[in-house]
Scaffold this motif. Structure first.
Motif, mmCIF file in Angstrom:
data_model
loop_
_atom_site.group_PDB
_atom_site.id
_atom_site.type_symbol
_atom_site.label_atom_id
_atom_site.label_comp_id
_atom_site.label_asym_id
_atom_site.label_seq_id
_atom_site.Cartn_x
_atom_site.Cartn_y
_atom_site.Cartn_z
ATOM 1 N N UNK A 70 0.839 -1.208 0.000
ATOM 2 C CA UNK A 70 0.000 0.000 0.000
ATOM 3 C C UNK A 70 0.873 1.257 0.000
ATOM 4 N N UNK A 71 1.987 1.217 0.736
ATOM 5 C CA UNK A 71 2.909 2.346 0.700
ATOM 6 C C UNK A 71 3.465 2.544 -0.703
ATOM 7 N N UNK A 72 3.825 1.446 -1.363
ATOM 8 C CA UNK A 72 4.369 1.551 -2.710
ATOM 9 C C UNK A 72 3.368 2.179 -3.677
ATOM 10 N N UNK A 73 2.084 1.872 -3.485
ATOM 11 C CA UNK A 73 1.058 2.471 -4.336
ATOM 12 C C UNK A 73 1.010 3.982 -4.136
ATOM 13 N N UNK A 74 1.219 4.428 -2.892
ATOM 14 C CA UNK A 74 1.240 5.864 -2.605
ATOM 15 C C UNK A 74 2.485 6.512 -3.195
ATOM 16 N N UNK A 80 1.710 12.700 -3.601
ATOM 17 C CA UNK A 80 0.526 12.442 -2.786
ATOM 18 C C UNK A 80 0.930 11.870 -1.430
ATOM 19 N N UNK A 81 0.144 12.199 -0.402
ATOM 20 C CA UNK A 81 0.431 11.770 0.954
ATOM 21 C C UNK A 81 -0.654 10.821 1.450
ATOM 22 N N UNK A 82 -0.299 10.011 2.451
ATOM 23 C CA UNK A 82 -1.259 9.096 3.075
ATOM 24 C C UNK A 82 -0.796 8.828 4.497
ATOM 25 N N UNK A 83 -1.682 8.267 5.301
ATOM 26 C CA UNK A 83 -1.334 7.930 6.684
ATOM 27 C C UNK A 83 -0.440 6.700 6.688
ATOM 28 N N UNK A 150 5.975 12.883 7.705
ATOM 29 C CA UNK A 150 5.517 14.133 8.317
ATOM 30 C C UNK A 150 4.388 13.806 9.280
ATOM 31 N N UNK A 151 4.707 13.719 10.563
ATOM 32 C CA UNK A 151 3.691 13.333 11.539
ATOM 33 C C UNK A 151 3.186 11.936 11.249
ATOM 34 N N UNK A 152 1.891 11.816 11.017
ATOM 35 C CA UNK A 152 1.312 10.504 10.730
ATOM 36 C C UNK A 152 1.235 10.224 9.240
ATOM 37 N N UNK A 153 1.779 11.124 8.431
ATOM 38 C CA UNK A 153 1.712 10.961 6.986
ATOM 39 C C UNK A 153 3.087 10.687 6.387
ATOM 40 N N UNK A 154 3.061 10.136 5.174
ATOM 41 C CA UNK A 154 4.293 9.875 4.449
ATOM 42 C C UNK A 154 4.067 10.161 2.977
ATOM 43 N N UNK A 155 5.168 10.369 2.271
ATOM 44 C CA UNK A 155 5.122 10.494 0.823
ATOM 45 C C UNK A 155 6.532 10.301 0.278
ATOM 46 N N UNK A 156 6.645 10.241 -1.030
ATOM 47 C CA UNK A 156 7.950 10.139 -1.675
ATOM 48 C C UNK A 156 8.172 11.351 -2.565
ATOM 49 N N UNK A 157 9.387 11.849 -2.553
ATOM 50 C CA UNK A 157 9.746 12.946 -3.445
ATOM 51 C C UNK A 157 10.037 12.440 -4.855
#
Length: 340
Positions: A70-74, A80-83, A150-157
């Motif tokens: 699921x992280x890889x999909x984000x 885009x960010x997700x919890x 970032x807090x409870x969220x993550x993303x990839x640059x």
């Protein structure tokens, strides 16, 4: 051929009860051996260890449905960010730290390259990827440093990031298992995940003895005593690979080129007791394997592996002085190259 290391359960006190259980997790054979406990309790302890391994396998699987996939999909939808699943944060941060230590040779962010080569599956098709696609992914330069929390969220640059923790998860699981068994008062255990082994205590007062798998024969090339808290692991070209036109392509990808590392059959590292000995036994052999004969010693040293051995494509053995002191070779007629 069993991957890298197998326990040799001989030469210990006969009266010491030993319980042994096997399973198949992380895509490989897993063995839990517990010494000095009654069978019922040993079975319970081993069952808990294997259940934890199964949970980690599902959580950290790179392509089957789970938290990591699921992280890889984000990541693919960058920025885009997700919890984030909280338990994954320290794992990914630690993998990022080790990637930096390796100078990027250990790089779990290259999951797309691993998939492109067909190694995200149980069977491998002998087929070379499109060189253009390989080059595009190398130029995209996915790195662990691209992942941001970032807090409870993550993303990839970087949308090219796709995590594959196959070179980390087994070692991480070893550390968790050893910590659990120690907390339960176990005085002797040996946990083996596909050739990555950690020792807890001893077997009847005697050190555990393990064998290092020969990369081209169904036998051990050497053996050694594994003391309390030590961990050993091997990366080899002989389990996950395919052959095409007489050339072997293994699952250990060089992030710099996008192609499987060549010129090496196996690298083995012995890690002293520490909080992350199991993890290092899994990770530290990869940079040395990729660096090859010319750079393996520096790569192993950068990861803290003073005891290390490399077997090149001709079967010649390169090993550090510290590793030479520990190994007893069964194979005759080997060519050795010792380094400080």
């Amino acid at each position: 051929m069993f991957f890298a290391v197998a326990a040799i359960l001989t030469g210990c006190a006969k009266e010491t009860p030993v319980y042994h259980e096997q399973s198949f997790v992380f895509g490989t054979m897993v063995e839990v051996t517990i010494s000095g406990e009654e069978e019922a309790r040993a079975r319970e302890l081993a069952g808990k260890v294997l259940a934890d391994f199964d949970y980690l396998h599902r959580t950290l699987h790179a392509w089957e449905p789970g938290s990591l996939s699921r992280m890889n999909a984000v990541f693919a939808q960058s920025p885009s960010k997700a919890a984030v699943v909280p338990g994954l944060v320290p794992i990914i941060q630690d993998a990022a730290r080790l990637s930096e230590m390796s100078g990027g040779l250990f790089n779990p962010a290259i999951g797309k390259l691993i998939k492109l080569w067909g190694f995200q599956g149980d069977e491998f098709t002998p087929q070379l990827p499109d060189p253009g696609e390989i080059g595009a992914l190398v130029r995209a330069n996915p790195r662990m440093a691209d992942i941001v929390f970032e807090g409870i969220q993550f993303y990839s640059k970087n949308p090219a990031v796709q995590l594959d923790l196959g070179g980390y998860a087994k070692g991480y699981a070893l550390d968790l298992a050893a910590e659990y068994l120690r907390a339960q008062g176990v005085k002797g255990a040996l946990i083996n995940i596909g050739g990555n082994i950690i020792a807890v205590g001893s077997r009847g007062g005697q050190p555990w003895r393990v064998g290092v798998q020969h990369p081209r024969k169904a036998a051990a090339i050497a053996s050694l005593e594994l003391h309390d808290g030590e961990a050993i692991g091997t990366s080899g070209d002989y389990q996950r690979y395919f052959e095409l036109d007489g050339k072997r392509y293994c699952h250990i990808i060089d992030p710099r080129t996008g192609y499987p590392a060549q010129g090496v059959q196996a690298v083995t590292v012995l890690i002293p007791r520490g909080n992350n000995a199991g993890t290092l036994s899994d990770v530290a052999s990869k940079p040395a394997f990729i660096a090859g004969v010319k750079g393996w010693r520096a790569a192993a040293k950068a990861m803290g592996a003073e005891s290390a051995m490399l077997i090149d494509e001709r079967g010649e053995v390169y090993l550090t002085a510290a590793m030479k002191k520990r190994l007893e070779f069964q194979e005759k007629g080997l060519v050795f190259h010792e380094v400080p």
